[in-house]
Scaffold this motif. Sequence first.
Motif, mmCIF file in Angstrom:
data_model
loop_
_atom_site.group_PDB
_atom_site.id
_atom_site.type_symbol
_atom_site.label_atom_id
_atom_site.label_comp_id
_atom_site.label_asym_id
_atom_site.label_seq_id
_atom_site.Cartn_x
_atom_site.Cartn_y
_atom_site.Cartn_z
ATOM 1 N N ARG A 66 0.820 -1.209 0.000
ATOM 2 C CA ARG A 66 0.000 0.000 0.000
ATOM 3 C C ARG A 66 0.853 1.257 0.000
ATOM 4 O O ARG A 66 1.856 1.341 0.700
ATOM 5 C CB ARG A 66 -0.914 0.016 1.217
ATOM 6 C CG ARG A 66 -1.970 -1.060 1.127
ATOM 7 C CD ARG A 66 -2.918 -0.992 2.280
ATOM 8 N NE ARG A 66 -4.030 -1.895 2.053
ATOM 9 C CZ ARG A 66 -5.047 -2.011 2.868
ATOM 10 N NH1 ARG A 66 -5.102 -1.280 3.967
ATOM 11 N NH2 ARG A 66 -6.018 -2.847 2.595
ATOM 12 N N PHE A 84 0.654 5.288 0.800
ATOM 13 C CA PHE A 84 -0.121 6.309 1.514
ATOM 14 C C PHE A 84 0.442 7.668 1.142
ATOM 15 O O PHE A 84 1.659 7.871 1.196
ATOM 16 C CB PHE A 84 -0.016 6.105 3.031
ATOM 17 C CG PHE A 84 -0.637 4.818 3.490
ATOM 18 C CD1 PHE A 84 -1.959 4.784 3.875
ATOM 19 C CD2 PHE A 84 0.107 3.649 3.504
ATOM 20 C CE1 PHE A 84 -2.543 3.589 4.280
ATOM 21 C CE2 PHE A 84 -0.458 2.455 3.914
ATOM 22 C CZ PHE A 84 -1.782 2.419 4.302
ATOM 23 N N CYS A 116 -5.020 5.934 0.441
ATOM 24 C CA CYS A 116 -4.412 4.616 0.545
ATOM 25 C C CYS A 116 -4.631 3.962 -0.808
ATOM 26 O O CYS A 116 -5.774 3.757 -1.239
ATOM 27 C CB CYS A 116 -5.080 3.810 1.649
ATOM 28 S SG CYS A 116 -4.507 2.089 1.719
ATOM 29 N N ILE A 174 0.437 4.597 10.362
ATOM 30 C CA ILE A 174 0.977 5.813 9.760
ATOM 31 C C ILE A 174 0.858 6.917 10.799
ATOM 32 O O ILE A 174 -0.218 7.134 11.365
ATOM 33 C CB ILE A 174 0.199 6.226 8.490
ATOM 34 C CG1 ILE A 174 0.126 5.069 7.483
ATOM 35 C CG2 ILE A 174 0.793 7.477 7.868
ATOM 36 C CD1 ILE A 174 1.436 4.638 6.908
ATOM 37 N N ALA A 199 -2.662 1.317 9.002
ATOM 38 C CA ALA A 199 -2.191 1.056 7.639
ATOM 39 C C ALA A 199 -2.689 -0.297 7.139
ATOM 40 O O ALA A 199 -2.378 -0.687 6.026
ATOM 41 C CB ALA A 199 -0.666 1.089 7.599
#
Length: 139
Positions: free
Chosen positions: A35, A37, A46, A77, A91
């Motif tokens: 992922r 961010f 995201c 995060i 996250a």
Amino acid sequence: RLHVFSAAGIPSVEPAAQFDELAPDCESPVIVGNRLFGAGGGGLYCLDAKQKLTEVWRSSDETFREYTSLIASPDKILVTSLQGKLLLVSARNDKFEKLGELQLFEGEAGLYSHPAIVGGRLYVRGSKALVCLDLDKLD
């Protein structure tokens, strides 16, 4: 934009994927697992890096409307805002989940410094003060 690298380590000229809604000005995106961010364009995004940057979720929380800095761990995060707010975000979830929020500075209007983690402590510099938080005691 997502670029791929050849076996020789040379990046592709054309991006393998692109997500135009995320357009960070001076914020740096972070990656946790598959992922990505990133903050910009009025939100925290995201994106799934393995699925050509498809959106997993987006938060339009007011914290993300201006400059933010992001620090990633394997499952969270840490976000600091221009106004001196500290947020902890999951996250791992498939939707936005704010795990905690703390106002570090009152009356701050220009927190552009990137926080630092040394040992188990977080240091954040505001325009008139320095805050040190013992992260081990925040559980």
